[in-house]
Structure formats: C-alpha cells, structure tokens
Design an enzyme around this catalytic site. Structure first.
Site, PDB file in Angstrom:
ATOM      1  CG  HIS A 310     102.190  33.228  -3.937  1.00  0.00           C
ATOM      2  ND1 HIS A 310     102.837  34.168  -3.180  1.00  0.00           N
ATOM      3  CD2 HIS A 310     100.946  33.112  -3.418  1.00  0.00           C
ATOM      4  CE1 HIS A 310     102.029  34.594  -2.233  1.00  0.00           C
ATOM      5  NE2 HIS A 310     100.874  33.977  -2.347  1.00  0.00           N
ATOM      6  CG  ASP A 367      93.506  30.749  -4.505  1.00  0.00           C
ATOM      7  OD1 ASP A 367      94.336  31.665  -4.648  1.00  0.00           O
ATOM      8  OD2 ASP A 367      92.597  30.763  -3.662  1.00  0.00           O
TER       9      ASP A 367
HETATM   10  C1  SDX Z   1      96.548  34.569  -3.805  1.00  0.00           C
HETATM   11  O1  SDX Z   1      99.930  37.769  -2.239  1.00  0.00           O
HETATM   12  C2  SDX Z   1      99.362  36.834  -1.608  1.00  0.00           C
HETATM   13  O2  SDX Z   1      99.787  36.438  -0.534  1.00  0.00           O
HETATM   14  C3  SDX Z   1      98.085  36.301  -2.198  1.00  0.00           C
HETATM   15  C4  SDX Z   1      97.471  35.072  -1.534  1.00  0.00           C
HETATM   16  C5  SDX Z   1      96.932  35.403  -0.167  1.00  0.00           C
HETATM   17  O3  SDX Z   1      96.784  34.475   0.642  1.00  0.00           O
HETATM   18  O4  SDX Z   1      96.555  36.574   0.072  1.00  0.00           O
HETATM   19  O5  SDX Z   1      98.448  34.044  -1.418  1.00  0.00           O
HETATM   20  C6  SDX Z   1      96.292  34.545  -2.337  1.00  0.00           C
HETATM   21  O6  SDX Z   1      96.220  35.530  -4.426  1.00  0.00           O
HETATM   22  C7  SDX Z   1      97.255  33.414  -4.456  1.00  0.00           C
HETATM   23  C8  SDX Z   1      97.518  33.643  -5.976  1.00  0.00           C
HETATM   24  C9  SDX Z   1      96.241  33.299  -6.724  1.00  0.00           C
HETATM   25  N1  SDX Z   1      96.352  33.696  -8.127  1.00  0.00           N
HETATM   26  C10 SDX Z   1      96.460  32.775  -9.111  1.00  0.00           C
HETATM   27  O7  SDX Z   1      96.580  31.570  -8.915  1.00  0.00           O
HETATM   28  C11 SDX Z   1      96.388  33.360 -10.507  1.00  0.00           C
HETATM   29  C12 SDX Z   1      97.493  32.739 -11.370  1.00  0.00           C
HETATM   30  N2  SDX Z   1      98.781  33.213 -10.880  1.00  0.00           N
HETATM   31  C13 SDX Z   1      99.372  34.358 -11.615  1.00  0.00           C
HETATM   32  O8  SDX Z   1      98.421  35.318 -12.007  1.00  0.00           O
HETATM   33  C14 SDX Z   1     100.602  34.921 -10.870  1.00  0.00           C
HETATM   34  O9  SDX Z   1     101.383  33.844 -10.521  1.00  0.00           O
HETATM   35  C15 SDX Z   1     100.399  35.791  -9.655  1.00  0.00           C
HETATM   36  C16 SDX Z   1      99.525  36.965  -9.922  1.00  0.00           C
HETATM   37  C17 SDX Z   1      99.868  35.008  -8.515  1.00  0.00           C
HETATM   38  C18 SDX Z   1     101.780  36.314  -9.263  1.00  0.00           C
HETATM   39  O10 SDX Z   1     102.210  37.093 -10.301  1.00  0.00           O
HETATM   40  P1  SDX Z   1     103.596  37.908 -10.222  1.00  0.00           P
HETATM   41  O11 SDX Z   1     104.267  37.752  -8.920  1.00  0.00           O
HETATM   42  O12 SDX Z   1     103.337  39.271 -10.714  1.00  0.00           O
HETATM   43  O13 SDX Z   1     104.500  37.077 -11.196  1.00  0.00           O
HETATM   44  P2  SDX Z   1     104.714  37.435 -12.689  1.00  0.00           P
HETATM   45  O14 SDX Z   1     103.381  37.697 -13.328  1.00  0.00           O
HETATM   46  O15 SDX Z   1     105.773  38.476 -12.771  1.00  0.00           O
HETATM   47  O16 SDX Z   1     105.232  36.031 -13.261  1.00  0.00           O
HETATM   48  C19 SDX Z   1     106.605  35.756 -13.435  1.00  0.00           C
HETATM   49  C20 SDX Z   1     106.655  34.884 -14.676  1.00  0.00           C
HETATM   50  C21 SDX Z   1     106.034  35.581 -15.900  1.00  0.00           C
HETATM   51  O17 SDX Z   1     106.649  35.011 -17.044  1.00  0.00           O
HETATM   52  P3  SDX Z   1     107.922  35.834 -17.721  1.00  0.00           P
HETATM   53  O18 SDX Z   1     107.412  37.220 -18.036  1.00  0.00           O
HETATM   54  O19 SDX Z   1     109.011  35.819 -16.678  1.00  0.00           O
HETATM   55  O20 SDX Z   1     108.251  35.016 -18.952  1.00  0.00           O
HETATM   56  O21 SDX Z   1     105.863  33.694 -14.474  1.00  0.00           O
HETATM   57  C22 SDX Z   1     104.769  33.664 -15.389  1.00  0.00           C
HETATM   58  C23 SDX Z   1     104.590  35.101 -15.884  1.00  0.00           C
HETATM   59  O22 SDX Z   1     104.024  35.098 -17.178  1.00  0.00           O
HETATM   60  N3  SDX Z   1     103.604  33.219 -14.630  1.00  0.00           N
HETATM   61  C24 SDX Z   1     102.712  32.331 -15.085  1.00  0.00           C
HETATM   62  C25 SDX Z   1     101.812  32.142 -14.022  1.00  0.00           C
HETATM   63  N4  SDX Z   1     102.165  32.900 -12.969  1.00  0.00           N
HETATM   64  C26 SDX Z   1     103.273  33.576 -13.359  1.00  0.00           C
HETATM   65  N5  SDX Z   1     102.593  31.696 -16.275  1.00  0.00           N
HETATM   66  C27 SDX Z   1     101.544  30.845 -16.393  1.00  0.00           C
HETATM   67  N6  SDX Z   1     100.643  30.592 -15.425  1.00  0.00           N
HETATM   68  C28 SDX Z   1     100.744  31.226 -14.226  1.00  0.00           C
HETATM   69  N7  SDX Z   1      99.846  30.994 -13.253  1.00  0.00           N
END
Ligand code: SDX
Length: 432
Positions: A310, A367
């Site tokens: 998140h 989720d």
């Molecule tokens: C919602 O914003 C909100 O409040 C949203 C929400 C709401 O109520 O409105 O809470 C609802 O959207 C919840 C989130 C649902 N999405 C998912 O579950 C999809 C999977 N999650 C990822 O796509 C991700 O965690 C996000 C999009 C939710 C957040 O992404 P960020 O903040 O841009 O984080 P990032 O991509 O910069 O990640 C940081 C690191 C990265 O690795 P490095 O580059 O540091 O090596 O963490 C890794 C990412 O690759 N990472 C993951 C991951 N989420 C982040 N790796 C594997 N699986 C994941 N799910």
C-alpha cells in the site's frame, strides 16, 4: 517576516539564493511546507510523480497513519465504526462531520430510501451493453449519464442541489449496481423495497427474483454493511484525487463520480479485489506459493502479490484485519469451507515472514480478504470492484463537497519537468 521557527529555508546552491516557506500544521499528522508561492518566487517547480510527498488539499474527513496502521473518519476509528455503527450512519458522519442524533438519522435514512429508485428511462441504458460487458464499464456509463436526468441537482454553487446530488448518488448506487449484475446474468430487474435497510435492499435487488419470496440473511446483510463501512473513504487515494481534480473544473457531481469509478477500476487500486481471486485461482495450491512469491519479487516479472502492499500503510491495513475476521464469521455461518481462504491465510503467513516483504513493509491491504467473503456471499469476481465503487461513492462525494465548499478552491493544474525536444523547424515530407 514570518517566524523563522515555522518556516523552511530552501537554498539554490547554483545561485546561492535562499527562499523561506511557511510550515503549516494540521490537528494531527505530518507538517506541510506551503510552496504555493514557490514558482512565483523561484521560477522553479517541485517534482513528485505519484505524489508520494505531496498534500494536494486540506481535509477533515479521514486520517490515516500508515506506520501505526490507523484509519479514522472524522476522529472515529474504523474498528469502532465497523463494530458499533452502520453504513448509512457513516455516510452521515462523512457528509456532515458529526454522528447524527436519532432524529437526524431517521430523517437521513428516509431521505436516502426515497431516492433509491432510478428514472425508468435509465433502465433502457442497460440494453445497449453486451451481456458480457464488464460491470465497471456499465457503471461508468450509467452513473455518468445520471446528469442527463437530474437537472435539478447540477448547479454546484447551490448548497441544496449539492446535497440532493449527494443523496441521489448514495441512494442510487446500490440500485444501479444490482441492475448491472442482473443484466449480466439475464435475470429480470428487481425494484428497491422501502422497508429494507440499505445493505438488505442491495442484497434483495441483487439476489431476489420475481418468482418467489426472498428473505435476506441478516448475517449477510450485516457483513455487507460492514464491508461498505470498510470501503467508505480513504483520504486522497487515486480515485478520490481523480474526483477532486474533475470537480475542480466545476464539472457536475455525477460526471465527477463517474471519473472516480473509472480510476478505481485499475488493478493497482480498487480492481485489486478481483485480481486477488484470480491470483489465488492461478496459485491453486499452497505448494505453489514459493514459486509465486519468487515471481512477485522478480523485477522482470510483472506478477505482483495482489492485495499486498500500500502507498500509505507500512503496517497492517486496519481494514484487512476487520475483513479477515468477518471472512471467518461469514464462511462459518454459511458452512463454507473455501480452500481459497486457507490458501490466502497460508500465503499471508509465508509472505509476512519473507525478508522481501518484511523489508519493504508489504502487508495485506483491504483487498486481500474482501474477494473471498464476496465470493462466499454469491458475487461473481467481476462485481467485486462495483461493490467497492458503491461504498466509496460516499467518500468521493463527501470529499468533492468539501473541496467545492473550500473558499480558496481553484482548478487543479499541475506542471511538469519537460524532457522533450526543444524548438525545431518543420521539414517537408519529401525532405525527411
Ligand atoms: C487500494 O491509496 C489508497 O488508499 C488505496 C486504497 C483505498 O482504499 O482507496 O487503500 C485501495 O487501492 C489498495 C491497494 C490495492 N492494490 C493492490 O493490492 C495491488 C498490489 N499492490 C501494489 O501494486 C502496490 O503495493 C501498490 C500500488 C498498492 C502501492 O504501490 P507503491 O506505493 O507505488 O509502492 P511501490 O510500487 O513503490 O513498491 C515499493 C516496493 C517496490 O520494490 P522495490 O522497487 O523497492 O524493489 O515494493 C514492491 C515494489 O516492487 N511491491 C511489491 C508489491 N507492492 C509493492 N512487490 C510485490 N507485490 C506487491 N504487491
């Protein structure tokens, strides 16, 4: 000159010039650096794609502490509200800032009940879609079209019209969502029943048929109401920011909510609940978890652990905790032994012990469990994000209302760091 203590000084080392900016403090949470005069004074922009360090507005609706895993609506914790309140009362709280008195709640409940019908013409909209259209595509189209029917609640400068638009949207989303589902399975549409509660009415319109009486299960109605509460609002997330930006141009509220639905559809946002179920189905068995965790960590693999991570929460999403508890309760009540739940719990356990996830503070979000409970309740995965949009409509319209009523409100218009070609002359095609 403002008090040095409450300012931040930025020094441009290329010119040696320094600039002071005021520090603003809210009631709780990080201070903000007020950079509204930055460009005028320095000729420079800030750069923050994804807005990871940017406060886009001032708001009093929802406070999140991502490190502590806290979520509060107008000061009330999500755990407290999920345990003791109901969705319509949370709607009142988000819209008006205080919990209602008994009389206020009765009046609000009646108002919403009397707005649950949609104009009969709108029912014809559904016939234009293919039966296998994704329900979110239908929701965007039908909700955006509401502005073609409710001309008496389009004037955003009129407080009464803003309030009626908010009531209409909160009341009609369950009706439109249920119609979307009925259309997709070729069943007749059901009309709202004024003697049912908000959640009961939605379940009735979704699962009842004209051929027999349908008793809504109080357990499912309670779980549905709790799921709506958990999804009601969440600070300045992607879809809420979309609604605010659309609203800043003074677009009508129905168009703004349609833009929020469009943004929520993405699998990185509200579409994740549907994506979690597909992911669990793809993993299939707990023996395959290590392989999929390796894929999630592999930068060259687009696979992500859906329902994990998140932007704000670097701790457990408090909503996921409430959802997981509700999940166990509903599956127990329905005597459903869903291997998906066992797989999800095993996946959560292993991921939370894995260095990659621990180091990046990746925890289950709202989720991760919601899909399992919705599947147990009888919803197809394609409807999961529709339910998220249904519940989030109150958050979107409350944030929209707060923005419109903000005296300093102006159209949102971000700038950019330009990295394209500089000026060059046109060359005729036969000389290229
Ligand atoms: C919602 O914003 C909100 O409040 C949203 C929400 C709401 O109520 O409105 O809470 C609802 O959207 C919840 C989130 C649902 N999405 C998912 O579950 C999809 C999977 N999650 C990822 O796509 C991700 O965690 C996000 C999009 C939710 C957040 O992404 P960020 O903040 O841009 O984080 P990032 O991509 O910069 O990640 C940081 C690191 C990265 O690795 P490095 O580059 O540091 O090596 O963490 C890794 C990412 O690759 N990472 C993951 C991951 N989420 C982040 N790796 C594997 N699986 C994941 N799910």
């Amino acid at each position: 000159m403002s008090d040095k203590k409450n300012t931040v000084t930025v020094t441009d080392n290329s010119t040696g010039k320094s600039y002071d900016f005021n520090l603003l403090e809210g009631t709780i949470g990080p201070k903000v650096i007020d950079i509204r005069k930055l460009y005028a004074e320095t000729g420079m922009f800030t750069y923050d794609p994804g807005f990871t360090s940017t406060a886009s507005c001032e708001s009093g609706l929802t406070y999140i502490d991502g490190f502590e895993g806290l979520l509060q609506h107008r000061g009330y914790s999500i755990e407290d509200l999920a345990e003791n309140s109901n969705f319509l009362e949370v709607c009142y709280l988000l819209l008006h800032g205080e919990l209602p008195s008994k009389q206020e709640m009765e009046k609000f409940d009646n108002t919403i009940t009397n707005h649950t019908l949609i104009h009969e013409q709108i029912r014809h909209f559904f016939q234009g879609f293919r039966r296998d259209a994704h329900p979110m595509a239908i929701m965007i189209g039908v909700v955006g079209a509401l502005s073609a029917f409710y001309h008496d609640s389009l004037d955003i400068t009129d407080e009464k019209q803003r309030e009626i638009a908010a009531h209409r949207l909160i009341a009609k989303m369950p009706t439109i969502a249920a119609l979307t589902y009925k259309y997709s399975i070729g069943q007749p549409f059901m009309y709202p029943q004024n003697d049912l509660s908000y959640a009961e009415n939605f379940l009735y319109m979704t699962f009842a048929t004209p051929t027999e009486d349908y008793k809504v299960s109080p357990i499912l109605a309670d779980a549905m109401d709790k799921i709506f509460i958990l999804h009601a609002d969440h600070e300045q997330n992607a879809s809420t920011s979309t609604v605010r930006l659309a609203g800043s141009s003074k677009a009508n509220p129905f168009a703004c909510i349609a833009s929020g639905i469009a943004s929520l559809w993405g699998p990185a946002h509200g579409g994740a609940n549907e994506a979690v179920l597909s992911m669990l189905a793809e993993i299939g068995h707990k023996d395959n978890i290590p392989k999929y965790l390796a894929k999630a960590k592999d930068k060259n693999d687009p696979f992500r652990l859906m329902g994990f991570g998140h932007r704000v929460y670097k701790n457990y999403d408090p909503r996921a905790q409430v959802m997981r508890k509700a999940c166990h309760e509903v599956l127990e009540e329905l005597k459903i032994d869903d291997p998906m739940l066992d797989l999800a719990m095993e996946l959560e356990k292993i991921a939370l012990e894995d260095e990659y996830f621990v180091q990046r503070k990746l925890f289950p979000n709202v989720d991760f469990y919601s899909g399992i409970i919705l599947k147990a309740m009888g919803f197809p995965t394609s409807m999961f994000t529709v339910l998220f949009a249904l519940a989030r409509t109150v958050g979107w319209i409350s944030q929209w209302k707060e923005m419109i009523e903000e005296p300093t409100q102006k159209i949102g218009r971000p700038r950019q760091l330009f990295t394209g070609p500089t000026k060059r002359d046109y060359v005729d095609i036969d000389k290229r």
